[in-house]
Design an enzyme around this catalytic site. Structure first.
Site: not given
Length: 532
Positions: A187-188, A422
């Site tokens: 979860g968080g 690049g």
């Protein structure tokens, strides 16, 4: 109230306690805090192949150096049976000690108490130790083994996580932050490790995910195990969430100690120097044979790194993720350096989404903590493809460009072979601010490879020829001779020097010594807005 019956049979309220008795009582209380409320919980932890929080701290820190704070803290919550369960420490051990003699702050979830779940008091202890680490200017290590928010305490537990995240962000780029995952993190709670500088995981026993297998099954119908969803190998090789994965806790914590030996205490200090018996002017003769002359042949860039750095030792970051680029911490002449190197042995060393993000984060970390950067360039370009373009190679590749352009630490780039288009610019070219741009005589710095360039420039002439292949070969040869010879970039001041590969270590050591006192100021601003 004193612990009645443990020191004297007389009721506590009927007599005065002496200081000696109070000290004895304190010892008993501390013993209870250290042992935990349930001796069987320690056995269960060991049965899972896991150490206890205090055993982990003992492995992380120098012997007898740990000072604990808020050992006697207990929660004040009630309801759902919590009022009858108030163990000391409240499931997290916090304090400071030393690693190789230098101060380090630490907090460790104690899975034996509430499964290491975070409640209000638990969170407040973590907040305090984080604030102390920031104020003292010392690294913070979290030993994570918790079941998430303490559901019985409701939103107070969620607010506790918010306080941790806020402090993680405040400490970012100020002190090193290391998260060691030694159990579940769901979860968080997973966002705190994601906000830190480095994440370590242990195979089989640690997992990280936002939604667990049960939720995944309910929502999508997919069947997956905890390790399959968020285990150490998944996060170290697929998602890139974890920087390191190890088979056991002892090895993991020893490697955390080694990493700390390479880092400064905070962003106001230089990384610690170390004495070395490896001569700074040692000739690196083997480099003449390690790198093939044919730019199309692969080789392992790590062999080049080993030849250049002190005693061949380096600490690779994210070794299993985005393997087409190597990021490592090492030492040259005793001084810590960050090395970013294209890896021809993996996807020919091209830059893609994942390798760009991996290198960008590493460059930002080194810049934040005053670690000089050495970039070894052998890159054929950016990886072409619909998936790369649709998944944002432009904005995500620009992260690496932004990181280099924004870096103020000493920066040295060395082109070994190819440096095309690049990708050449992005790999810390002179034009974006490298302090020194060097190259070997085998360098090919150009807009693109000679074959592609000849096909574009001389397309009509080749197509109209009686023998197109012969004309193509001739034009490739002409293009190489005119625009891709080893001294073309040096003649135009885009490379400071073309060096003998055998002199690589000596020149890097001297250049880093010269740049040691480099000072560069960024424009006055609140912060930049890097590509996302």
């Amino acid at each position: 109230m004193p612990v009645t019956g443990k020191i004297s049979s007389a009721p506590a309220e009927h007599r005065e306690w002496t200081l000696h008795e109070r000290v004895e009582e304190l010892g008993l209380i501390r013993d209870e805090a250290y042992e935990g409320p349930d001796p069987a919980a320690t056995e269960r932890q060991h049965a899972k192949g896991k150490l206890t929080a205090r055993e982990r701290i003992a492995l992380l820190l120098d012997e007898d150096s740990f000072t604990e704070v808020e050992t006697l803290r207990r929660h004040r919550a009630s309801g759902f049976g919590l009022e009858n369960k108030k163990p000391y420490t409240d499931g997290v051990i916090t304090g400071w000690g030393t690693v190789h003699g230098r101060t380090v702050f630490v907090y460790a979830h104690d899975f034996r108490i509430f499964g290491g779940a975070l409640g209000e008091a638990h969170a407040t202890k973590i907040h305090k130790i984080m604030d102390m680490a920031i104020a003292a200017g010392a690294p913070l290590v979290s030993l994570n083994d918790g079941a998430g928010a303490r559901i019985q305490e409701g939103v107070s537990a969620l607010a506790g996580y918010g306080g941790i995240f806020q402090r993680n962000t405040k400490a970012s780029g100020v002190i090193p932050q290391i998260s060691v995952m030694l159990g579940p993190c769901a979860g968080g709670a997973a966002y705190s490790p994601a906000l830190t500088d480095f994440v370590f995981m242990v195979r089989e026993t640690s997992q990280m995910f936002i939604t667990g297998p049960d939720v995944v099954r309910a929502v999508t119908g997919e069947e997956i195990t905890q390790n399959g969803l968020g285990g150490a190998d998944v996060h170290s090789a697929t998602s890139g969430v974890s920087h390191f994965a190890y088979d056991d806790e002892e090895t993991c914590l020893e490697e955390v100690r080694y990493l700390l030996s390479l880092l400064p205490q905070n962003n106001r200090e230089l990384p610690p120097a170390a004495r070395t018996e490896d001569p700074a002017d040692r000739s690196t003769d083997s480099l003449l044979d390690l790198v093939p002359d044919d730019p199309g042949r692969s080789y392992d860039i790590r062999a080049v790194i080993e030849e250049i750095v002190d005693d061949g030792e380096y600490f690779e970051v994210h070794p299993a993720w985005a393997t087409n680029i190597v990021c490592a911490l090492s030492r040259i002449d005793g001084g810590v350096v960050g090395i970013v190197a294209n890896q021809p042995a993996s996807y020919a060393g091209v830059l893609d989404i994942e390798s760009s993000e991996k290198a960008a984060r590493f460059v930002q970390f080194c810049d934040a903590f005053n670690i000089p950067l050495v970039t070894l360039v052998d890159v054929p370009g950016f990886l072409p493809g619909v998936d790369q373009e649709h998944n944002g190679i432009i904005r995500r590749g620009a992260k690496l460009l932004y990181a280099y352009c924004n870096a103020t630490v000493p920066r040295i780039s060395l082109v070994l072979r190819k440096a095309y288009g690049g990708a050449y610019i992005v790999m810390d070219s002179r034009s974006i601010g490298a302090d020194l741009a060097l190259a070997w005589p085998s360098n090919e710095i150009a807009v693109m490879g000679a074959e592609g360039a000849a096909n574009v420039i001389f397309r009509r002439e080749i197509n109209a020829a009686d023998d197109p292949e012969a004309v193509r070969a001739q034009k490739i040869k002409e293009y190489k001779a005119e625009l891709m010879h080893p001294y073309y970039a040096a003649e135009r001041g885009l490379v400071d020097d073309v060096i003998d590969p055998r002199e690589t270590r000596r020149i890097l050591a001297r250049s880093l010594a010269m740049l040691r006192e480099k000072h560069a100021d960024l424009p006055s601003r609140k912060h930049g807005n890097p590509p996302q």
